[in-house]
Design a protein around this motif. Structure first.
Motif, PDB file in Angstrom:
ATOM      1  N   SER A   1       1.064  -1.287  -0.076  1.00 53.18           N
ATOM      2  CA  SER A   1      -0.040  -0.323  -0.092  1.00 53.18           C
ATOM      3  C   SER A   1       1.188   1.566  -0.165  1.00 53.18           C
ATOM      4  O   SER A   1       1.089   2.070  -0.831  1.00 53.18           O
ATOM      5  N   SER A   2       1.631   1.757   1.395  1.00 53.97           N
ATOM      6  CA  SER A   2       2.674   3.007   1.421  1.00 53.97           C
ATOM      7  C   SER A   2       3.100   2.969   0.513  1.00 53.97           C
ATOM      8  O   SER A   2       3.377   3.838  -0.470  1.00 53.97           O
ATOM      9  N   VAL A   3       3.789   2.168   0.096  1.00 57.11           N
ATOM     10  CA  VAL A   3       5.715   1.881  -0.587  1.00 57.11           C
ATOM     11  C   VAL A   3       5.283   1.911  -1.755  1.00 57.11           C
ATOM     12  O   VAL A   3       5.937   2.637  -2.711  1.00 57.11           O
ATOM     13  N   SER A   4       3.835   1.465  -2.879  1.00 60.38           N
ATOM     14  CA  SER A   4       3.970   1.265  -3.646  1.00 60.38           C
ATOM     15  C   SER A   4       3.364   2.948  -4.641  1.00 60.38           C
ATOM     16  O   SER A   4       3.619   2.529  -5.310  1.00 60.38           O
ATOM     17  N   VAL A   5       2.667   2.776  -3.700  1.00 64.44           N
ATOM     18  CA  VAL A   5       1.777   4.301  -3.970  1.00 64.44           C
ATOM     19  C   VAL A   5       3.433   5.627  -4.110  1.00 64.44           C
ATOM     20  O   VAL A   5       2.963   6.461  -5.718  1.00 64.44           O
ATOM     21  N   SER A   6       4.563   4.465  -4.295  1.00 64.92           N
ATOM     22  CA  SER A   6       6.459   5.182  -4.670  1.00 64.92           C
ATOM     23  C   SER A   6       5.601   5.316  -6.474  1.00 64.92           C
ATOM     24  O   SER A   6       6.109   6.480  -7.240  1.00 64.92           O
ATOM     25  N   MET A   7       5.109   4.462  -7.050  1.00 65.75           N
ATOM     26  CA  MET A   7       5.794   4.732  -8.439  1.00 65.75           C
ATOM     27  C   MET A   7       3.979   4.583  -8.671  1.00 65.75           C
ATOM     28  O   MET A   7       4.035   4.324 -10.103  1.00 65.75           O
ATOM     29  N   ALA A   8       3.087   5.109  -8.422  1.00 65.41           N
ATOM     30  CA  ALA A   8       1.636   5.119  -9.220  1.00 65.41           C
ATOM     31  C   ALA A   8       1.231   6.609  -9.646  1.00 65.41           C
ATOM     32  O   ALA A   8       1.451   6.268 -11.042  1.00 65.41           O
ATOM     33  N   PRO A   9       2.339   7.495  -9.745  1.00 62.76           N
ATOM     34  CA  PRO A   9       2.546   8.684 -10.652  1.00 62.76           C
ATOM     35  C   PRO A   9       2.617   8.058 -11.999  1.00 62.76           C
ATOM     36  O   PRO A   9       2.311   8.714 -12.744  1.00 62.76           O
ATOM     37  N   ALA A  10       3.993   7.335 -11.890  1.00 60.03           N
ATOM     38  CA  ALA A  10       4.805   6.274 -13.263  1.00 60.03           C
ATOM     39  C   ALA A  10       4.077   5.952 -13.684  1.00 60.03           C
ATOM     40  O   ALA A  10       3.962   5.779 -15.357  1.00 60.03           O
ATOM     41  N   VAL A  11       2.899   5.106 -13.038  1.00 63.60           N
ATOM     42  CA  VAL A  11       1.788   3.584 -14.013  1.00 63.60           C
ATOM     43  C   VAL A  11       0.759   5.360 -14.279  1.00 63.60           C
ATOM     44  O   VAL A  11       0.417   4.483 -15.608  1.00 63.60           O
ATOM     45  N   GLY A  12       0.308   6.161 -13.637  1.00 64.35           N
ATOM     46  CA  GLY A  12      -0.720   7.413 -14.246  1.00 64.35           C
ATOM     47  C   GLY A  12      -0.403   7.124 -15.181  1.00 64.35           C
ATOM     48  O   GLY A  12      -0.304   7.988 -16.494  1.00 64.35           O
ATOM     49  N   ALA A  13       0.982   7.881 -15.273  1.00 63.26           N
ATOM     50  CA  ALA A  13       1.847   8.865 -16.517  1.00 63.26           C
ATOM     51  C   ALA A  13       2.229   7.644 -17.878  1.00 63.26           C
ATOM     52  O   ALA A  13       2.571   8.195 -18.658  1.00 63.26           O
TER      53      ALA A  13
ATOM     54  N   SER B   1       0.862  -5.014  -4.493  1.00 63.51           N
ATOM     55  CA  SER B   1       0.697  -3.929  -5.461  1.00 63.51           C
ATOM     56  C   SER B   1       0.021  -3.693  -6.639  1.00 63.51           C
ATOM     57  O   SER B   1      -0.383  -2.493  -6.892  1.00 63.51           O
ATOM     58  N   PRO B   2       0.317  -4.618  -8.337  1.00 66.75           N
ATOM     59  CA  PRO B   2      -0.401  -4.188  -8.605  1.00 66.75           C
ATOM     60  C   PRO B   2      -2.232  -3.798  -8.881  1.00 66.75           C
ATOM     61  O   PRO B   2      -2.088  -2.444  -9.691  1.00 66.75           O
ATOM     62  N   VAL B   3      -2.331  -3.754  -7.741  1.00 64.87           N
ATOM     63  CA  VAL B   3      -3.957  -3.965  -7.704  1.00 64.87           C
ATOM     64  C   VAL B   3      -3.593  -1.913  -7.066  1.00 64.87           C
ATOM     65  O   VAL B   3      -4.921  -1.650  -7.588  1.00 64.87           O
ATOM     66  N   MET B   4      -3.477  -2.119  -6.498  1.00 66.70           N
ATOM     67  CA  MET B   4      -3.188  -0.929  -5.985  1.00 66.70           C
ATOM     68  C   MET B   4      -2.552   0.517  -7.093  1.00 66.70           C
ATOM     69  O   MET B   4      -3.166   1.176  -7.069  1.00 66.70           O
ATOM     70  N   LEU B   5      -1.976   0.151  -7.441  1.00 60.54           N
ATOM     71  CA  LEU B   5      -0.915   0.399  -8.778  1.00 60.54           C
ATOM     72  C   LEU B   5      -2.238   0.769  -9.738  1.00 60.54           C
ATOM     73  O   LEU B   5      -1.984   1.825 -10.142  1.00 60.54           O
TER      74      LEU B   5
END
Length: 318
Positions: free
Chosen positions: A21-33, A221-225
């Motif tokens: 959850s918390s650490v995986s959020v680090s990569m969420a902007p890159a996935v969203g972009a 984390s894939p689901v969270m990402l």
């Protein structure tokens, strides 16, 4: 032996949830972009998060394990604290609500420490509370300024869009490294006293927590990402970059330099709010924002009270 094993199982589970959850959020902007795919992003989070935990996890681990209260955190105290942390993390998952692990960890250690007759370490408490309040306010203003500058001075073109996309990916990798160091102590810090009594150094404990972060990131984390990545996609690449540029130095300084437990969500949500106030993204839902802040305060107070009562109860059933 059974209780000891159970304590480490709970610690590993908290580390895994933190990684997912918390650490995986680090990569969420890159996935969203669209800078990276979901599976590649999850792999990077796990690997880089583990390295970051081992390289920088000592500060927060020692802070959680030795600085919150005046006395040593015994095995019994650490186990009760971990049960409370796991309880609040589990409630957050069940109700699909963001529960800051940093707040529940600080509250749980404070609760068992006070119940055991220790006094609060006021210097560390004041540093922690000041850091939480100041970072939240600063994140809003810094993100507001950064997104304004980026939108004004970074032109919209294919070349600049690629540059921003790569910058978001690099920022996600750096944030994952910092996140591993800042979050691992929340899961293993309560066991610092236990491993010390066993004659084991703190580094194997941190590596154990880092492994939990990596397993959580790789499996869940894939689901969270995907979910959080869609939110960042709605913000846009430039806003995502502003959020990362705000959050990275704050988490590094507060957690990995000062040794203060800090919540990823606390920094990121306030950074997104700052961008929203600047007119970037979808704006700010002030009612939801206020509700989130109240839930964080309740988490801190609730975990403190729950840990206090559980420790008192444990003394009466002996």
């Amino acid at each position: 032996m059974l209780l000891l094993t159970g304590a480490f199982v709970v610690s590993f589970a908290v580390a895994a949830v933190t990684g997912a959850s918390s650490v995986s959020v680090s990569m969420a902007p890159a996935v969203g972009a669209n800078s990276t795919g979901v599976l590649r992003g999850a792999f990077l989070v796990g690997l880089v998060g583990f390295v970051g935990a081992v390289a920088q996890g000592t500060a927060v681990t020692r802070g959680v394990g030795t600085e919150i209260v005046s006395g040593p955190v015994s095995f019994e105290m650490g186990t009760i604290a971990l049960i409370v942390i796991g309880l609040y993390v589990g409630l957050g998952i069940y109700f699909e609500h963001s529960i800051p692990v940093a707040f529940s960890t600080f509250g749980a250690i404070a609760g068992v420490g006070l119940a055991a007759g220790y006094s609060p370490n006021l210097d560390y408490w004041s540093l922690t509370v000041t850091s939480w309040i100041a970072s939240g306010i600063a994140a809003v203003f810094v993100a507001y300024g950064l997104v304004t500058l980026i939108r004004r001075y970074v032109p919209v073109s294919d070349r600049m869009d690629r540059w921003v996309e790569n910058a978001v990916l690099f920022g996600g990798i750096v944030f994952s490294f910092i996140g591993g160091g800042s979050q691992v102590g929340l899961a293993v810090g309560p066991l610092v006293g236990t491993v010390s009594d066993l004659g084991v150094g703190i580094l194997p404990l941190i590596a154990f927590g880092g492994l939990g972060i990596m397993v959580g990131a790789w499996t869940k984390s894939p689901v969270m990402l995907q979910a959080v990545g869609r939110q960042y996609a709605s913000l846009g690449q430039r806003t995502s970059l502003a959020v990362l540029l705000t959050a990275i130095p704050m988490v590094q300084i507060i957690a990995n330099t000062l040794g203060v437990p800090i919540s990823y969500n606390h920094i990121i949500i306030n950074s997104i709010a700052g961008c929203g106030f600047a007119g970037a993204g979808a704006g700010v839902d002030t009612r939801k924002y206020a509700g989130t802040l109240v839930s964080w305060l309740l988490t801190l107070l609730g975990s403190t009270g729950t840990a206090y009562l559980l420790y008192i109860a444990s003394q009466h059933v002996r």
